[in-house]
Design an enzyme around this catalytic site. Structure first.
Site, PDB file in Angstrom:
ATOM      1  N   ASP A  87      25.715  19.141  28.973  1.00 16.71           N
ATOM      2  CA  ASP A  87      24.624  19.189  29.947  1.00 16.71           C
ATOM      3  C   ASP A  87      24.972  19.988  31.203  1.00 16.71           C
ATOM      4  OD1 ASP A  87      22.001  17.750  30.788  1.00 16.71           O
ATOM      5  OD2 ASP A  87      23.308  17.415  32.499  1.00 16.71           O
ATOM      6  N   GLU A  96      24.311  23.873  27.476  1.00 18.94           N
ATOM      7  CA  GLU A  96      22.972  24.088  28.026  1.00 18.94           C
ATOM      8  C   GLU A  96      23.117  25.214  29.037  1.00 18.94           C
ATOM      9  OE1 GLU A  96      19.402  21.669  30.251  1.00 18.94           O
ATOM     10  OE2 GLU A  96      21.435  21.405  30.921  1.00 18.94           O
ATOM     11  N   HIS A  98      13.944  17.795  25.054  1.00 21.01           N
ATOM     12  CA  HIS A  98      13.367  16.737  25.895  1.00 21.01           C
ATOM     13  C   HIS A  98      12.998  17.219  27.291  1.00 21.01           C
ATOM     14  CE1 HIS A  98      17.481  17.171  26.992  1.00 21.01           C
ATOM     15  NE2 HIS A  98      17.294  16.415  28.055  1.00 21.01           N
ATOM     16  N   ASP A 111      25.653  13.640  23.951  1.00 18.89           N
ATOM     17  CA  ASP A 111      25.387  14.428  25.152  1.00 18.89           C
ATOM     18  C   ASP A 111      26.561  14.228  26.105  1.00 18.89           C
ATOM     19  OD1 ASP A 111      23.690  15.801  27.150  1.00 18.89           O
ATOM     20  OD2 ASP A 111      22.074  15.144  25.829  1.00 18.89           O
TER      21      ASP A 111
HETATM   22  C1  NOJ Z   1      19.535  18.847  31.750  1.00 20.90           C
HETATM   23  C2  NOJ Z   1      19.000  17.731  30.932  1.00 20.90           C
HETATM   24  O1  NOJ Z   1      18.572  18.229  29.711  1.00 20.90           O
HETATM   25  C3  NOJ Z   1      17.893  17.106  31.738  1.00 20.90           C
HETATM   26  O2  NOJ Z   1      17.123  16.191  31.011  1.00 20.90           O
HETATM   27  C4  NOJ Z   1      18.511  16.474  32.951  1.00 20.90           C
HETATM   28  O3  NOJ Z   1      17.478  15.995  33.778  1.00 20.90           O
HETATM   29  C5  NOJ Z   1      19.357  17.470  33.734  1.00 20.90           C
HETATM   30  N1  NOJ Z   1      20.171  18.313  32.906  1.00 20.90           N
HETATM   31  C6  NOJ Z   1      20.289  16.742  34.649  1.00 20.90           C
HETATM   32  O4  NOJ Z   1      21.268  16.083  33.902  1.00 20.90           O
END
Ligand code: NOJ
Length: 550
Positions: free
Chosen positions: A200, A257, A329, A98
């Protein structure tokens, strides 16, 4: 599209804290992942996405990184990480990590230096601004609730910016020196031999530089920050540089993402000009809620789901490659989200597997999805760990819902649902650990656990293996490289064709509790059927067929 190695992968996402606890302290760890590599190989997956294992105070379970080049001690050591890389390699599997570079932790050395000394260069690594007339610089609401601005202790009228929690200060991407440090860190990880990254919240890195107030959209007087710090024009300049300085130098894969990214701008993300090799599209994943708020559920229909999948697949196909997923998640379990009739949960899990594993793009399976894990039912908000669960609970009450209603939203939608420890056996704590885990197990794990399903004919796990085999081996070329073609048969059937050279494979899924009729004449052979019966031109409740067409 030109063939690339990552088009052949079947990915599996691991949430390390909840996967397998090798040293029985109640927290999953890297040696625990190594112990389960044979299970993963047997499932048939070829690539693992490991959620953050970097050092962190764990305010957001590792998405708040205090040191990008060290491992969180409860997860193990850098030697364990190297060992994991070697062990996956032996099994012909790859690892992607990640990459969290929109923000770091407030406990990161850079932020600590920035707080200590206003004149330190690290002040420019973050976004500091003065307030206006005793209020924060803007009225933007952070993703996890409350203002995006946090007052700097011991300084007058000074704030720092955080898109997520106040312990996750955003990095200042306008600063080239900061960007360079990130690129060096990324290259060091790629040099270690990882296959790439899941990236992310990357569409948050550019902020609207005008820093102006917006029209409030909630009783808290704030406005969601998305319009001011997500997909902001000009972000492509940062994307281009990031790609050139890092990813492009390695033959790596990257998956962004991309929550809230419209199809009109996906060429910044993927395809020839894009920064990443593929993207996670949330346009159909979040069809059950509005504005990413749990307390705004929608009355979605199967037709809407089907049309959103069609749109996602066809729009992404025009530009590049996608990464289909049902769970991660941050999502509740897909069975609870997408199967409307609980009596069909087990069969429905297989229908969903069929529907999603044959789509165009590199599929990502989330841990436990292959066992048909369902959401839990907690009795009190105090049983929730996730900071966003608490924020959503309070916002729901603030918006006029009762505590019972607010709790029901969490049970349906909380991220904790996906984060419960992986049930390996029916024993206490599901064989995840001998110690009470950091988060309570999910309901019904005595029935839905790996040990039981490995040995049970007809299990969901067995079905996943079969679907993976069909995609990876039996019909590899068509299901990996084939065009996606919508196949409209009936508004209640999710159906499509994958076509490659002369081969055409149709996938038909009934996600309702009623019999659905359709007309399809050119059937050559049924490749797979998740129930025993077959009636021409009729799908039984939750029946899923894969059909070779003439
Ligand atoms: C996306 C992540 O998947 C999530 O778990 C996280 O809380 C936020 N970005 C902030 O990093």
């Amino acid at each position: 599209m030109e063939k690339k190695w990552w088009m052949d992968e079947i990915a599996y996402q691991i949430y390390p804290k909840s996967f397998n606890d090798s040293n029985n302290d109640g927290i999953g760890d890297i040696p625990g992942i190594i112990e389960k590599l044979d299970y993963l190989q047997d499932l048939g997956v070829t690539m693992l996405w490991i959620c953050p294992v970097y050092d962190s105070p764990m305010d957001d379970n590792g998405y708040d990184i205090s040191d990008y080049e060290n491992i969180y001690p409860a997860f193990g050591t850098m030697d364990d990480m190297e060992h994991l890389l070697q062990e996956t390699k032996k099994r012909n599997m790859k690892i992607i990590m990640d990459l969290v570079i929109n923000h770091c932790s407030d406990e990161h050395r850079w932020f600590q230096e920035a707080l200590k000394d206003k004149n330190s260069k690290y002040r420019q690594y973050f976004i500091f601004k003065e307030g206006k007339d005793g209020t924060p610089p803007t009225n933007w609401r952070s993703v996890f609730g409350g203002s995006v601005w946090q007052k700097v202790p011991d300084e007058d009228n000074m704030y720092y910016f955080h898109s997520f929690s106040k312990k996750q200060p955003d990095l200042n991407w306008e600063n080239p020196e900061m960007r360079k440090e990130l690129y060096q860190m990324i290259n060091r990880w790629l040099d270690k031999g990882i296959a790439g990254f899941r990236v992310d919240a990357i569409n948050f890195i550019k902020k609207d530089q005008r820093y102006q107030n917006g029209e409030p959209d909630g009783v808290d007087g704030l406005v969601a920050c998305f319009d001011y710090c997500r997909n902001i024009p000009g972000i492509n300049v940062f994307y281009d540089e990031l790609r050139q300085e890092t990813f492009q130098k390695h033959d790596c894969m990257t998956v962004s993402e991309s929550v809230g990214t419209g199809y009109d701008i996906i060429d910044e993300c993927i395809g020839d000009k894009g920064c990443f090799t593929m993207m996670f599209d949330f346009n159909y994943t979040n069809l059950d809620i509005l504005d990413e708020d749990y307390f705004k559920p929608t009355n979605w229909t199967i037709k809407e789901l089907r049309d959103k999948i069609y749109l996602s697949q066809t729009e992404i196909q025009k530009i590049g490659w996608s990464a289909p997923f049902l769970e991660n998640h941050d999502q509740p379990r897909s069975i609870n989200k997408l199967i409307k009739d609980p009596q069909y949960y087990e069969l429905g899990a297989k229908t969903l597997a069929t529907m999603f594993l044959m789509l165009r793009g590199t599929p990502f399976i989330y841990q436990g999805q292959e066992l048909g894990i369902i959401n839990f039912h907690r009795q009190s908000v105090d049983e929730f760990d996730d900071l966003n669960a608490h924020s959503q609970y309070h916002r729901a009450i603030e918006e006029g819902f009762t505590p019972e209603e607010a709790l029901a939203f969490l049970n349906q939608r909380s991220r904790d649902n996906a984060r419960t420890p992986m049930p390996w056996t029916k024993d206490q704590y599901g064989g995840f650990s001998k110690h009470e885990p950091w988060l309570a197990m999910t309901d019904g794990f005595e029935k839905y656990n790996a040990e039981d399903q490995i040995s049970r004919h007809g299990s969901i796990l067995e079905y996943y293996k079969k679907m993976i085999d069909i995609r990876k081996n039996r019909y590899h070329d068509t299901l990996s490289y084939g065009q996606f073609i919508p196949l409209i048969l009936n508004d209640n059937i999710i159906s499509y064709i994958r076509e490659y050279n002369d081969e055409r494979i149709a996938v038909l899924c009934n996600l309702t509790s009623q019999i659905q009729s359709y007309q399809l004449d050119n059937i050559d052979q049924i490749i797979s059927n998740n129930i025993h019966d077959y009636t021409a031109n009729q799908l039984q409740p939750y029946q899923a067929l894969i059909i070779l067409l003439k």
